[in-house]
Design a protein around this motif. Structure first.
Motif, PDB file in Angstrom:
ATOM      1  N   SER A  13      37.958   4.287   1.832  1.00  0.00           N
ATOM      2  CA  SER A  13      37.150   3.071   1.953  1.00  0.00           C
ATOM      3  C   SER A  13      36.672   2.638   0.566  1.00  0.00           C
ATOM      4  N   PRO A  14      36.760   1.335   0.266  1.00  0.00           N
ATOM      5  CA  PRO A  14      36.216   0.871  -1.021  1.00  0.00           C
ATOM      6  C   PRO A  14      34.691   0.724  -1.005  1.00  0.00           C
ATOM      7  N   THR A  15      34.044   1.393  -0.098  1.00  0.00           N
ATOM      8  CA  THR A  15      32.579   1.442   0.043  1.00  0.00           C
ATOM      9  C   THR A  15      32.048   0.146   0.661  1.00  0.00           C
ATOM     10  N   LYS A  16      31.007  -0.435   0.107  1.00  0.00           N
ATOM     11  CA  LYS A  16      30.317  -1.515   0.831  1.00  0.00           C
ATOM     12  C   LYS A  16      30.539  -2.864   0.166  1.00  0.00           C
ATOM     13  N   PRO A  17      30.253  -3.958   0.887  1.00  0.00           N
ATOM     14  CA  PRO A  17      30.418  -5.286   0.282  1.00  0.00           C
ATOM     15  C   PRO A  17      29.634  -5.390  -1.024  1.00  0.00           C
ATOM     16  N   ALA A  18      30.243  -5.974  -2.027  1.00  0.00           N
ATOM     17  CA  ALA A  18      29.554  -6.186  -3.300  1.00  0.00           C
ATOM     18  C   ALA A  18      28.510  -7.283  -3.112  1.00  0.00           C
ATOM     19  N   PRO A  19      27.418  -7.245  -3.883  1.00  0.00           N
ATOM     20  CA  PRO A  19      26.437  -8.319  -3.795  1.00  0.00           C
ATOM     21  C   PRO A  19      27.126  -9.686  -3.896  1.00  0.00           C
ATOM     22  N   GLY A  20      26.678 -10.617  -3.063  1.00  0.00           N
ATOM     23  CA  GLY A  20      27.259 -11.960  -3.072  1.00  0.00           C
ATOM     24  C   GLY A  20      28.262 -12.186  -1.958  1.00  0.00           C
ATOM     25  N   TYR A  21      28.812 -11.092  -1.411  1.00  0.00           N
ATOM     26  CA  TYR A  21      29.828 -11.231  -0.358  1.00  0.00           C
ATOM     27  C   TYR A  21      29.258 -10.805   0.992  1.00  0.00           C
ATOM     28  N   ASP A  22      29.143 -11.784   1.899  1.00  0.00           N
ATOM     29  CA  ASP A  22      28.658 -11.509   3.250  1.00  0.00           C
ATOM     30  C   ASP A  22      29.883 -11.246   4.130  1.00  0.00           C
ATOM     31  N   VAL A  23      30.335 -10.001   4.117  1.00  0.00           N
ATOM     32  CA  VAL A  23      31.597  -9.653   4.790  1.00  0.00           C
ATOM     33  C   VAL A  23      31.384  -9.543   6.300  1.00  0.00           C
ATOM     34  N   ARG A  24      32.233 -10.222   7.037  1.00  0.00           N
ATOM     35  CA  ARG A  24      32.155 -10.173   8.507  1.00  0.00           C
ATOM     36  C   ARG A  24      33.543  -9.895   9.076  1.00  0.00           C
ATOM     37  N   ILE A  25      33.574  -9.115  10.137  1.00  0.00           N
ATOM     38  CA  ILE A  25      34.847  -8.853  10.816  1.00  0.00           C
ATOM     39  C   ILE A  25      34.877  -9.722  12.076  1.00  0.00           C
ATOM     40  N   LEU A  26      35.891 -10.554  12.180  1.00  0.00           N
ATOM     41  CA  LEU A  26      35.963 -11.469  13.320  1.00  0.00           C
ATOM     42  C   LEU A  26      37.208 -11.182  14.147  1.00  0.00           C
ATOM     43  N   ASP A  27      37.071 -11.366  15.463  1.00  0.00           N
ATOM     44  CA  ASP A  27      38.274 -11.259  16.288  1.00  0.00           C
ATOM     45  C   ASP A  27      38.968 -12.624  16.244  1.00  0.00           C
ATOM     46  N   GLY A  28      40.091 -12.759  16.891  1.00  0.00           N
ATOM     47  CA  GLY A  28      40.849 -14.004  16.805  1.00  0.00           C
ATOM     48  C   GLY A  28      40.072 -15.225  17.278  1.00  0.00           C
ATOM     49  N   MET A  29      39.015 -14.996  18.088  1.00  0.00           N
ATOM     50  CA  MET A  29      38.255 -16.122  18.640  1.00  0.00           C
ATOM     51  C   MET A  29      37.052 -16.488  17.765  1.00  0.00           C
ATOM     52  N   GLY A  30      36.830 -15.718  16.714  1.00  0.00           N
ATOM     53  CA  GLY A  30      35.690 -16.022  15.845  1.00  0.00           C
ATOM     54  C   GLY A  30      34.447 -15.229  16.202  1.00  0.00           C
ATOM     55  N   ASN A  31      34.581 -14.251  17.108  1.00  0.00           N
ATOM     56  CA  ASN A  31      33.414 -13.416  17.448  1.00  0.00           C
ATOM     57  C   ASN A  31      33.310 -12.260  16.469  1.00  0.00           C
ATOM     58  N   MET A  32      32.059 -11.906  16.145  1.00  0.00           N
ATOM     59  CA  MET A  32      31.844 -10.757  15.250  1.00  0.00           C
ATOM     60  C   MET A  32      32.228  -9.473  15.971  1.00  0.00           C
ATOM     61  N   GLN A  33      32.987  -8.636  15.294  1.00  0.00           N
ATOM     62  CA  GLN A  33      33.380  -7.364  15.878  1.00  0.00           C
ATOM     63  C   GLN A  33      32.281  -6.330  15.649  1.00  0.00           C
ATOM     64  N   PRO A  34      32.033  -5.484  16.643  1.00  0.00           N
ATOM     65  CA  PRO A  34      31.061  -4.405  16.410  1.00  0.00           C
ATOM     66  C   PRO A  34      31.609  -3.382  15.422  1.00  0.00           C
ATOM     67  N   ALA A  35      30.737  -2.520  14.916  1.00  0.00           N
ATOM     68  CA  ALA A  35      31.155  -1.485  13.956  1.00  0.00           C
ATOM     69  C   ALA A  35      32.315  -0.688  14.527  1.00  0.00           C
ATOM     70  N   GLY A  36      33.290  -0.436  13.672  1.00  0.00           N
ATOM     71  CA  GLY A  36      34.416   0.392  14.084  1.00  0.00           C
ATOM     72  C   GLY A  36      35.560  -0.376  14.704  1.00  0.00           C
ATOM     73  N   GLU A  37      35.340  -1.672  15.042  1.00  0.00           N
ATOM     74  CA  GLU A  37      36.403  -2.456  15.684  1.00  0.00           C
ATOM     75  C   GLU A  37      37.162  -3.264  14.641  1.00  0.00           C
TER      76      GLU A  37
END
Ligand code: COA
Ligand code: AMP
Length: 634
Positions: free
Chosen positions: A416-440
């Motif tokens: 893992s490259p560790t955590k998002p760098a300051p300035g980047y609000d990283v979000r994981i989205l499914d194909g519909m635009g919903n936020m994925q829970p941790a691990g998904e």
């Protein structure tokens, strides 16, 4: 945790971007301060430091000369392939760059003109970039391993007034003549640059074309030094083409202000580097790593940067990197994991390390491709320094996720490259635009706005900028990578969602290779997939279906196809394996099942999609891959 801890710094960067980046900007010299730190007047084309006026070259060179670093080394050129070491102080580099800027001006290059730089790893390549920045010309560096055809595509898109090139580069023991490639590219292109400045190297002198080509050294000798031109923070600094999903590369546009602010900030906060430190990015100026961390960031910070014309192995041996680190007192090395895999393959026990004094060496940073745990652990055990994997891309110019050493060294999770760098609000989205829970798993996106320094658009193509990055999820930037955030907020990069592959840390498009294969007269259809490779990470493998009635020997056709890709895209594509099959596996709607083919190549369990047209074809693909030696290690 201290106020300066990662969590606090990160939170502030997201909640108060104006304050956060406004403070970072104080570290630069501005001719005129900005009106707005963050400017969202023209959504979704967000800008940073609107109204500000500065010059990136001034901040990278002149400022240090004025502030007491004139005699400090700015750049060390180490070229084992020519047995050369050259050193430049900040004053010397500033003067060289000013004269080259003057030479460009004398050749008619003005603010806003584009200049293509097609050069090997010599200090003049760095000078070329900075000279453009000095006079406000927009540079576009094309990597030397690309063929004439790729160079021509970029010439036609960027429409440069001038080209800066050299007679040759040196790849290990081979001399690669650049000038015939440049001449061929200009012949092919519809746009014709007015002038080419050619650096003659003694290993292979080039023939100059009358009236168009100018000898670099003569032009520089005759030119008065150029002053730094005041530029808007939002003016373009450079265009860097990168692979997209088609053969037409995407021209990532970078600005002056946001770029200089962000890159200088990263040096302390991500790399934990101070002015005066020796910082080495073992990459090439043709890639974004080279732009950001051979040229701009270390010089903006007042470090000594390294320009290395050599390889991790073979120039002359697997101790090459340790020799450079010891000889020049390098504190921080940044390279791609593939370089370490190459070293590890030649010297599994790291025996060459014992020959060198690495006592000043502090940290190894890796990026450009997924860093496997084996490589990370091997490096950490042998070097006995922190090994930091960080994730970024041409589009962003700096890390999206990292272990920000200058803020807080977080526990390492290999892979893992560790955590998002300051300035980047990283979000994981499914194909519909919903936020994925941790691990998904999902598409890795960044909630807009992107921080300063990231791409502002694609050259001459605002529409493609939107369709490539912004349309999939309105309000989010699509990174093109898929992965997940774990329960501790660590980022895991698993794969690309497009047909980009990563070969020896080089980003390539299988779509572009398919276009080349499809242009062969005997080919009816084709597919290229990236198969896992122990050294290069991935290697392209081509599958072709021949036109009915083609009776020529298969080996002959395959050789032609390999040559075709080398000629049209370049040796860097490393396209060396192709196989002829009767049919390609497809869905009933005609979509080629590249993902399934890749899984077969990698020996990964797969389930044929329910929509597959004819599952029996997969047996033929499996057999063909076996003949090529896939899956490796099977
Ligand atoms: N000019 C001309 N040709 C070039 C070139 C350049 N600047 N760079 C690479 N090539 C050629 C190589 O000579 C090779 O040609 P070949 O097929 O005739 O042997 C081909 O392009 C593929 O190059 P590469 O993928 O780099 O393979 P390699 O076997 O020469 O070297 C590594 C493998 C791992 C040693 C090398 O890729 C490396 O050091 N990578 C890590 C650092 C890095 O560059 N990272 C990039 C981004 S951080
Ligand atoms: P480039 O634009 O050439 O820098 O390539 C960027 C791509 O390389 C990213 O989108 C990822 O797919 C991949 N990449 C870069 N760094 C990493 C990393 N640390 N881990 C995994 N993939 C990476």
């Amino acid at each position: 945790m201290s106020q300066r801890g990662y969590a606090a710094v990160y939170r502030r960067s997201i909640e108060d971007p104006n304050g956060f980046w406004g403070e970072a900007a104080e570290d630069l010299y501005w001719e005129r301060r900005w009106d707005k730190v963050f400017d969202d007047a023209n959504k979704p084309f967000y800008r940073w430091f609107s109204g500000g006026v500065l010059n990136t070259c001034f901040n990278a060179l002149d400022l240090h000369v004025e502030q007491g670093r004139a005699e400090q080394l700015a750049l060390i050129f180490d070229s084992p392939v020519t047995q050369t070491v050259r050193r430049f102080t900040y004053q010397q580099l500033r003067d060289e760059v000013a004269r080259l800027g003057g030479a460009l001006t004398a050749q008619g290059v003005e603010k806003g003109d584009r200049v293509i730089i097609y050069m090997p790893m010599v200090p003049e390549a760095v000078m070329a970039m900075l000279a453009c920045a000095r006079i406000g010309a927009i540079h576009s560096v094309v990597f030397g391993g690309f063929a004439a055809n790729e160079l021509a595509t970029r010439i036609d898109d960027a429409k440069p007034r001038a080209v800066l090139s050299a007679s040759c580069g040196i790849e290990g023991t081979r001399i690669i003549e650049y000038k015939p490639l440049l001449d061929a590219a200009i012949d092919m292109a519809s746009h014709k640059p007015e002038k080419c400045l050619i650096l003659q190297r003694p290993q292979a002198e080039a023939m100059l074309v009358a009236r168009r080509d100018v000898d670099w050294l003569e032009a520089v000798a005759a030119a008065p030094p150029a002053e730094c031109v005041p530029l808007a923070a939002t003016d373009p600094l450079y265009i860097l083409y990168t692979s997209g999903t088609t053969g037409q590369p995407k021209g990532v546009v970078r600005d002056h202000g946001g770029h200089a602010v962000a890159l200088k900030w990263t040096m302390k906060n991500i790399y934990n580097v101070d002015a005066g430190d020796v910082y080495w990015a073992a990459s090439d100026v043709g890639w974004v790593v080279g732009h950001s961390y051979i040229v701009y960031a270390p010089l903006l910070k007042g470090c000594t940067t390294m320009v290395y014309e050599g390889k991790p192995v073979g120039t002359p041996d697997a101790g090459a990197f340790w020799r450079v680190i010891a000889q020049h007192g390098v504190q921080t090395l940044f390279t791609a994991p593939t370089a370490f895999r190459a070293i590890k393959r030649e010297d599994p026990t790291g025996s060459y390390l014992a020959k060198y004094d690495l006592s000043r060496f502090k940290t190894l940073f890796l990026a450009g491709e997924r860093c496997d745990s084996d490589t990370l652990n091997w490096a950490q055990q042998r070097l006995k320094v922190p090994v930091i994997d960080h994730w970024w891309q041409t589009e962003t110019a700096w890390a999206i996720a990292a272990n920000c050493l200058g803020i807080e060294y977080l526990p390492v999770k290999p892979g893992s490259p560790t955590k998002p760098a300051p300035g980047y609000d990283v979000r994981i989205l499914d194909g519909m635009g919903n936020m994925q829970p941790a691990g998904e798993m999902g598409d890795i996106t960044v909630k807009l706005p992107l921080p300063p320094g990231t791409l502002v658009t694609l050259w001459n193509n605002d529409e493609r900028f939107k369709s490539s990055y912004l349309d999939a999820y309105p309000g989010y930037y699509l990174t093109g990578d898929a992965g997940y955030l774990d329960e501790d907020g660590y980022v895991w990069i698993m794969s690309r969602i497009d047909d980009v592959i990563n070969v020896a840390g080089h980003r390539l498009s299988t779509g572009a290779m398919e276009e080349v294969l499809a242009s062969h007269p005997d080919v009816a259809e084709c597919a290229v997939v990236g198969a896992a490779d122990a050294m290069k990470g991935q290697i392209p493998v081509g599958f072709v279906v021949l036109k009915a009635g083609v009776e020529r020997p298969r080996a002959e056709i395959i050789n032609e196809l390999i040559q075709f890709v080398r000629e049209k895209i370049g040796p860097v594509a490393a396209f060396k394996q192709a196989t002829i099959v009767n049919r390609l596996p497809k869905t009933r709607s005609g979509k080629i099942l590249r993902g399934t083919m890749q899984k077969i190549a990698d020996g990964v369990a797969y389930k044929a999609p329910a929509t597959i047209d004819d599952p029996a074809i997969l047996d033929e693909i499996t057999e063909s891959l076996h003949e090529l030696g896939y899956p490796k290690g099977a």
